[in-house]
Structures are given as C-alpha cells and as structure tokens.
Motif scaffolding. Structure first.
Motif, PDB file in Angstrom:
ATOM      1  N   UNK A   1      38.648  49.704  51.975  1.00 51.72           N
ATOM      2  CA  UNK A   1      38.898  48.826  50.837  1.00 51.72           C
ATOM      3  C   UNK A   1      39.338  47.450  51.328  1.00 51.72           C
ATOM      4  N   UNK A   2      38.634  46.416  50.880  1.00 50.58           N
ATOM      5  CA  UNK A   2      39.025  45.030  51.130  1.00 50.58           C
ATOM      6  C   UNK A   2      39.674  44.473  49.872  1.00 50.58           C
ATOM      7  N   UNK A   3      40.722  43.683  50.028  1.00 46.64           N
ATOM      8  CA  UNK A   3      41.328  42.971  48.905  1.00 46.64           C
ATOM      9  C   UNK A   3      41.268  41.473  49.201  1.00 46.64           C
ATOM     10  N   UNK A   4      40.456  40.768  48.416  1.00 46.78           N
ATOM     11  CA  UNK A   4      40.305  39.327  48.573  1.00 46.78           C
ATOM     12  C   UNK A   4      41.280  38.649  47.624  1.00 46.78           C
TER      13      UNK A   4
ATOM     14  N   UNK B   1      32.415  51.686  51.280  1.00 48.30           N
ATOM     15  CA  UNK B   1      33.177  50.466  51.539  1.00 48.30           C
ATOM     16  C   UNK B   1      33.113  49.589  50.300  1.00 48.30           C
ATOM     17  N   UNK B   2      34.283  49.207  49.783  1.00 50.56           N
ATOM     18  CA  UNK B   2      34.336  48.454  48.529  1.00 50.56           C
ATOM     19  C   UNK B   2      35.280  47.261  48.662  1.00 50.56           C
ATOM     20  N   UNK B   3      35.184  46.369  47.683  1.00 56.14           N
ATOM     21  CA  UNK B   3      35.990  45.146  47.690  1.00 56.14           C
ATOM     22  C   UNK B   3      36.620  44.936  46.323  1.00 56.14           C
TER      23      UNK B   3
ATOM     24  N   UNK C   1      38.416  33.221  49.356  1.00 57.06           N
ATOM     25  CA  UNK C   1      37.744  33.172  48.060  1.00 57.06           C
ATOM     26  C   UNK C   1      36.313  33.660  48.219  1.00 57.06           C
ATOM     27  N   UNK C   2      35.805  34.295  47.163  1.00 61.43           N
ATOM     28  CA  UNK C   2      34.425  34.765  47.181  1.00 61.43           C
ATOM     29  C   UNK C   2      33.498  33.620  46.800  1.00 61.43           C
ATOM     30  N   UNK C   3      32.487  33.389  47.631  1.00 59.54           N
ATOM     31  CA  UNK C   3      31.498  32.347  47.370  1.00 59.54           C
ATOM     32  C   UNK C   3      30.247  32.916  46.722  1.00 59.54           C
ATOM     33  N   UNK C   4      29.909  34.151  47.105  1.00 61.66           N
ATOM     34  CA  UNK C   4      28.666  34.744  46.601  1.00 61.66           C
ATOM     35  C   UNK C   4      28.716  36.262  46.706  1.00 61.66           C
ATOM     36  N   UNK C   5      28.100  36.931  45.743  1.00 62.93           N
ATOM     37  CA  UNK C   5      27.894  38.378  45.803  1.00 62.93           C
ATOM     38  C   UNK C   5      26.407  38.587  46.012  1.00 62.93           C
ATOM     39  N   UNK C   6      26.051  39.286  47.088  1.00 63.42           N
ATOM     40  CA  UNK C   6      24.633  39.383  47.422  1.00 63.42           C
ATOM     41  C   UNK C   6      24.088  40.792  47.246  1.00 63.42           C
ATOM     42  N   UNK C   7      22.781  40.859  47.028  1.00 64.05           N
ATOM     43  CA  UNK C   7      22.075  42.114  46.828  1.00 64.05           C
ATOM     44  C   UNK C   7      20.927  41.900  45.867  1.00 64.05           C
ATOM     45  N   UNK C   8      19.933  42.752  45.936  1.00 66.57           N
ATOM     46  CA  UNK C   8      18.789  42.650  45.034  1.00 66.57           C
ATOM     47  C   UNK C   8      18.903  43.672  43.907  1.00 66.57           C
TER      48      UNK C   8
ATOM     49  N   UNK D   1      30.261  43.554  54.397  1.00 64.33           N
ATOM     50  CA  UNK D   1      29.422  44.589  53.797  1.00 64.33           C
ATOM     51  C   UNK D   1      30.230  45.337  52.749  1.00 64.33           C
ATOM     52  N   UNK D   2      29.638  45.591  51.607  1.00 67.00           N
ATOM     53  CA  UNK D   2      30.351  46.305  50.548  1.00 67.00           C
ATOM     54  C   UNK D   2      29.351  46.900  49.568  1.00 67.00           C
ATOM     55  N   UNK D   3      29.680  48.063  49.038  1.00 67.02           N
ATOM     56  CA  UNK D   3      28.820  48.712  48.047  1.00 67.02           C
ATOM     57  C   UNK D   3      29.232  48.365  46.625  1.00 67.02           C
ATOM     58  N   UNK D   4      30.496  47.987  46.474  1.00 67.70           N
ATOM     59  CA  UNK D   4      30.999  47.683  45.141  1.00 67.70           C
ATOM     60  C   UNK D   4      31.984  46.538  45.180  1.00 67.70           C
ATOM     61  N   UNK D   5      31.952  45.696  44.152  1.00 67.56           N
ATOM     62  CA  UNK D   5      32.890  44.591  44.017  1.00 67.56           C
ATOM     63  C   UNK D   5      33.609  44.748  42.681  1.00 67.56           C
ATOM     64  N   UNK D   6      34.903  44.933  42.743  1.00 64.83           N
ATOM     65  CA  UNK D   6      35.723  45.106  41.536  1.00 64.83           C
ATOM     66  C   UNK D   6      36.491  43.816  41.292  1.00 64.83           C
ATOM     67  N   UNK D   7      36.155  43.137  40.208  1.00 64.70           N
ATOM     68  CA  UNK D   7      36.783  41.859  39.881  1.00 64.70           C
ATOM     69  C   UNK D   7      37.942  42.124  38.939  1.00 64.70           C
ATOM     70  N   UNK D   8      39.143  41.986  39.463  1.00 71.90           N
ATOM     71  CA  UNK D   8      40.365  42.303  38.705  1.00 71.90           C
ATOM     72  C   UNK D   8      41.275  41.087  38.736  1.00 71.90           C
ATOM     73  N   UNK D   9      40.973  40.114  37.865  1.00 69.81           N
ATOM     74  CA  UNK D   9      41.726  38.867  37.843  1.00 69.81           C
ATOM     75  C   UNK D   9      42.780  38.920  36.747  1.00 69.81           C
ATOM     76  N   UNK D  10      44.040  38.897  37.132  1.00 68.15           N
ATOM     77  CA  UNK D  10      45.116  38.904  36.162  1.00 68.15           C
ATOM     78  C   UNK D  10      45.864  40.220  36.131  1.00 68.15           C
ATOM     79  N   UNK D  11      46.457  40.509  34.964  1.00 69.28           N
ATOM     80  CA  UNK D  11      47.253  41.719  34.805  1.00 69.28           C
ATOM     81  C   UNK D  11      46.349  42.914  34.574  1.00 69.28           C
ATOM     82  N   UNK D  12      46.921  44.097  34.714  1.00 70.96           N
ATOM     83  CA  UNK D  12      46.182  45.324  34.451  1.00 70.96           C
ATOM     84  C   UNK D  12      45.606  45.264  33.051  1.00 70.96           C
TER      85      UNK D  12
END
Length: 303
Positions: free
Chosen positions: A170-173, A146-148, A199-206, A221-232
C-alpha cells in the motif's frame, strides 16, 4: 483502550444542519454530542444573503454563533472526524480519528456528500476500472495486490490502514499529512509506504489502472487508486449500516421526520440532496434534532 462515553444523541456534522439539530435536541433535555470540524462545512467560507433576517452574513460567524447556542443548551463538541460506526444491541458505537470510543441511542447524520476529485489525467476515464473513491466499498477487490491511496486527512490514513490488511503493498500519497497523533502512530507502525510531499500528476492505464505518475516523474505500479480527500465519507459510513439511498444512489433517503430506513438514524442537510441552501439544512436539522431526542427518550429509556 479508552473508555466508551455514552450520549442520547450524537450529531455527525458541525454545519448548519448539525448545529440546528443539536440546538433542538439539547432543548429536549437529552445529552448531545456534536462531532466534526466547522471549517469543513461548505458554509464556512460563504456569504449568505438569502436567509430570512440575515443579509450578507458570513458563514464563519454563523457557524460560531450556532456553536455557542448549542453549547448554551448543553451540547458538547468534539472536533474530530468519524472513522467507524457500528450498530450493536439497540445502540450505535462510534470510533473517532483520535481513538475516542463513543456510544449513543440515536444518530443524526448532517454532513455533505461531495466527493473531492484529483482532476488529473486518467482519473475520469478509469473510474470503476481501478479508480475508486471508497476503500470500504472496493478494497476487497484488491486482495494481495499493490494499491495506492491519495489524500492527506483521516479518510486517506484510515483507508491505507484498512488496505494494509488486504492488499499486498500500500502506497499513501500525501501532500501534507494532517491527521491525529493516534492515526499517525498507527501509520508509523504499519507497512504503509508514505510518500510525503508528493502529488499525483497522472493515472495511467487503458482498460484498467496499471500505474500512477507523481509530480517529480516517479512512476509507481499499482492496480488500484483510492482517492480519499478529506474526512471519512459519511455516506460510506451510513451505507455500511444499511441506510438506504435515493434513486440516484447519491443521497440518503429520509422521510418527513428526517428518519432514514434504519431506526434511530436521522439525516439532515446536503446529505439528503438539493437544493443546497442554508434554509433547507436548518429546517431539516430542526426536525431531525427534535425527533432524534424524542426517539432517544421514548424507545430506549434504560440504555
């Protein structure tokens, strides 16, 4: 499927380096297409006072004037982001966010490389531990998980669609989704879960990412967060073609002719590294445009 339009030179980036490359390539009497959105250029909202013969000039006016100049010499423009670039039998094929398919003899890569960050709690600490800025680079590590994806433009939408074929969920925020109708239709027909207005407030994990917290308190819940702000990201598109980076792994390596490590691909401007000056971008764009046009004329006369 839309037909494939062919050009001698495609310039990716509508900032000062890209516009100068288009001007000089067009003057060589080859067909030129410029891809990109001028308001995405770092020059768009700037004022310039250290460029010879210009004092306190507005970047917006400079870009609009450069666009008119390039058009006057024959350049065409398409205000779309690139999603994919592939090399095929001596030419390059491109796909835009609007579903347009293009082919060319040579490319000029002329856009910046800055990675926009969310700047939220946990992002910096978890980079490489579940936080990524490149779906194409790291997506395969999350097969079946599960990813975001976070972002509201073409990079995020395309990244989410790519992950939908790899990940389990897959979640798309997206605060305010700003993509083409073609990309929106693909999202609507996919299994991507859209969180509009969030909007994302926090990414959690140790030791690694395990969840994200949205501004309304929702925890996903998510195993990965892909930050893709803007164009490819042009950098990831370039490296997928085998274009070599410099020793810092942040910029494209180009020689004095602005030629990269891949024949037929030239680069200019911020993507080649500092200093971040219009004068440098314009100079490199001039060299890249001239040499890209000469390459197109000399090496592939029958394409």
């Amino acid at each position: 499927m839309k037909k494939t339009d062919f050009y001698d030179v495609v310039v990716v980036g509508a900032g000062p380096a890209g516009l100068q490359a288009a001007i000089h390539a067009s003057r060589k009497k080859v067909s030129v297409l410029v891809l990109g959105k001028e308001h995405k250029s770092s020059l768009f909202r700037a004022h310039v006072e250290n460029m010879v013969s210009l004092f306190n000039a507005t970047g917006k006016v400079m870009l609009e004037t450069g666009r008119r100049q390039a058009k006057n010499f024959g350049s065409e423009f398409m205000d779309e982001d690139i999603l994919k670039i592939t090399a095929d039998d001596g030419r390059f094929e491109l796909e835009t966010e609007g579903g347009n398919r293009l082919a060319c003899k040579t490319l000029v890569l002329a856009t910046g490389t800055a990675r926009n960050k969310l700047r939220v709690k946990g992002e910096k600490e978890l980079v490489g531990k579940g936080v990524s800025y490149c779906v194409d680079c790291d997506g395969n590590f999350y097969r079946g998980e599960e990813v975001t994806v976070v972002g509201s433009e073409s990079a995020a939408a395309d990244g989410a669609l790519t992950l939908a074929e790899i990940a389990g969920k897959v979640h798309l925020i997206c605060d305010d989704l700003k993509v083409s109708e073609a990309l929106l239709a693909k999202l609507d027909n996919s299994h991507v879960v859209l969180h509009r207005g969030a909007k994302v407030k926090e990414i959690s994990g140790k030791e690694e990412v395990n969840a994200i917290v949205l501004d309304d308190g929702t925890i996903l819940s998510t195993s990965g967060v892909f930050i893709e702000l803007g164009a490819k990201g042009l950098m990831e598109l370039a490296t997928s073609l085998g274009v070599a980076l410099d020793d810092t792994m942040r910029f494209i390596r180009a020689d004095k002719d602005q030629l990269t490590s891949v024949s037929g691909i030239f680069a200019a401007g911020d993507i080649c590294g500092p200093p971040w000056q219009v004068a440098k971008a314009v100079g490199e764009g001039c060299v890249a445009g001239i040499n890209a046009a000469d390459y197109a004329k000399k090496l592939h006369p029958t394409l």
